[in-house]
Design a protein around this motif. Structure first.
Motif, mmCIF file in Angstrom:
data_model
loop_
_atom_site.group_PDB
_atom_site.id
_atom_site.type_symbol
_atom_site.label_atom_id
_atom_site.label_comp_id
_atom_site.label_asym_id
_atom_site.label_seq_id
_atom_site.Cartn_x
_atom_site.Cartn_y
_atom_site.Cartn_z
ATOM 1 N N THR A 2 16.653 -33.261 -16.985
ATOM 2 C CA THR A 2 17.141 -32.994 -18.447
ATOM 3 C C THR A 2 18.225 -32.023 -18.547
ATOM 4 O OG1 THR A 2 14.915 -33.559 -19.155
ATOM 5 C CG2 THR A 2 16.295 -32.006 -20.525
ATOM 6 N N VAL A 3 17.839 -30.644 -17.694
ATOM 7 C CA VAL A 3 19.051 -29.553 -17.825
ATOM 8 C C VAL A 3 18.705 -29.167 -16.244
ATOM 9 C CG1 VAL A 3 19.167 -29.259 -20.297
ATOM 10 C CG2 VAL A 3 17.684 -27.871 -19.173
ATOM 11 N N ASP A 47 18.161 -21.931 -19.766
ATOM 12 C CA ASP A 47 18.392 -21.996 -21.129
ATOM 13 C C ASP A 47 18.705 -23.482 -21.529
ATOM 14 O OD1 ASP A 47 18.931 -21.743 -23.805
ATOM 15 O OD2 ASP A 47 20.464 -19.981 -23.672
ATOM 16 N N TYR A 48 17.633 -23.804 -22.247
ATOM 17 C CA TYR A 48 17.670 -25.398 -22.516
ATOM 18 C C TYR A 48 19.007 -25.684 -23.384
ATOM 19 C CZ TYR A 48 16.828 -29.736 -24.811
ATOM 20 O OH TYR A 48 16.929 -31.029 -25.077
ATOM 21 N N HIS A 49 19.103 -24.622 -24.468
ATOM 22 C CA HIS A 49 20.338 -24.858 -25.368
ATOM 23 C C HIS A 49 21.604 -24.525 -24.798
ATOM 24 C CE1 HIS A 49 17.283 -25.795 -28.416
ATOM 25 N NE2 HIS A 49 16.465 -24.353 -28.110
ATOM 26 N N HIS A 50 21.729 -23.650 -23.642
ATOM 27 C CA HIS A 50 22.895 -23.350 -23.233
ATOM 28 C C HIS A 50 22.702 -23.591 -21.582
ATOM 29 C CE1 HIS A 50 23.202 -21.387 -26.980
ATOM 30 N NE2 HIS A 50 24.333 -21.748 -27.269
ATOM 31 N N PRO A 51 22.442 -24.885 -20.978
ATOM 32 C CA PRO A 51 22.309 -24.889 -19.700
ATOM 33 C C PRO A 51 23.646 -24.852 -19.112
ATOM 34 C CG PRO A 51 22.181 -27.113 -20.706
ATOM 35 C CD PRO A 51 22.490 -26.010 -21.997
ATOM 36 N N ARG A 77 23.897 -30.279 -18.291
ATOM 37 C CA ARG A 77 23.065 -31.263 -19.178
ATOM 38 C C ARG A 77 23.237 -32.572 -18.626
ATOM 39 N NH1 ARG A 77 20.236 -30.251 -23.586
ATOM 40 N NH2 ARG A 77 21.456 -28.250 -23.979
#
Length: 236
Positions: free
Chosen positions: A112-113, A117-121, A124
């Motif tokens: 996934t990443v 930080d999932y939103h700012h990996p 991705r």
């Protein structure tokens, strides 16, 4: 006879399918391993792809999960929902064959990443696709991936697929079985234990009497190099 570590990994992955009947295949390195298995140790194996194909016998390596070659010689083509519900969730898949960007000591997989930080990996990745369903519903899971400290990590950055059914992990360095933790059972020819430890992000567990992986045969190498991947897209 010379061979690469990637070739050894793919051959070991193919041999792991001997005696298996139904295999749900993830995209990436597992594709070339199952293609080799169909031509060697498992000629009757029935391959499933998440695009809705059962019993696939592709005449070349697919470029993606939606490649029309996956329909070649297949037994059935159906909507994805039916494939997952009736075959995978119905308990009819003997083995799931997956790749991953990261794996941890428990066998959990990340596609996934990369990064906290999932939103700012940092990176991705494609995500789960069918991998999480395969990991939870196939009777057992085999993972095929290249090994380094970036891919063999103490804890995955994102837990895409649980490792509860991962039974074997095959890398370009060796072979692992999985109980509570990954345990090295075989080193590939020419690979040292120090190399494996240097490419593992945790304290390595060893099985009693670590063996050496049998090298590829001349015929396995011929199929890989001449029939399956002459341009060395997978075998690079």
């Amino acid at each position: 006879m010379t061979f690469t570590r990637t070739e050894t990994m793919v051959v070991a992955g193919a041999r792991a399918l001997e005696g298996r009947r139904v295999c749900f295949v993830g995209i990436g390195l597992p594709n070339i391993a199952v293609a080799l298995a169909q031509r060697t140790v498992a000629p009757g194996i029935e391959l499933i792809y998440e695009s809705g194909v059962y019993g696939s016998r592709p005449n070349r390596l697919p470029l993606s999960i939606g490649d029309p070659c996956l329909v070649t010689g297949s037994l059935a083509v159906m909507p994805m929902a039916e494939l997952f519900q009736y075959y995978l969730q119905g308990g009819l898949v003997d083995v799931g064959f997956l790749g991953a960007a990261q794996i941890d000591r428990r066998g959990d997989l990340n596609t996934t990443v990369i990064g906290d930080d999932y939103h700012h990996p940092k990176v991705r990745l494609p995500g789960s696709g069918g991998a999480c369903d395969i990991a939870q519903n196939a009777r057992e899971v085999i993972v095929l991936m290249r090994q380094s400290r970036r891919s063999f990590v103490d804890t995955v950055d994102f837990r895409t697929s649980p490792g509860s059914r991962v039974a074997r992990v095959i890398t370009d360095l060796g072979v692992y079985t999985v109980g509570e933790r990954l345990e090295l059972t075989a080193l590939h020819p020419g690979v040292t234990l120090d190399e494996v430890r240097a490419a593992t992000g945790w304290d390595l567990d060893l099985a009693p009497g670590v063996t050496e992986t049998p090298p590829p045969t001349a015929e396995e190498l011929r199929i890989l190099r001449e029939e399956l991947d002459p341009e060395r897209i997978y075998l690079r």
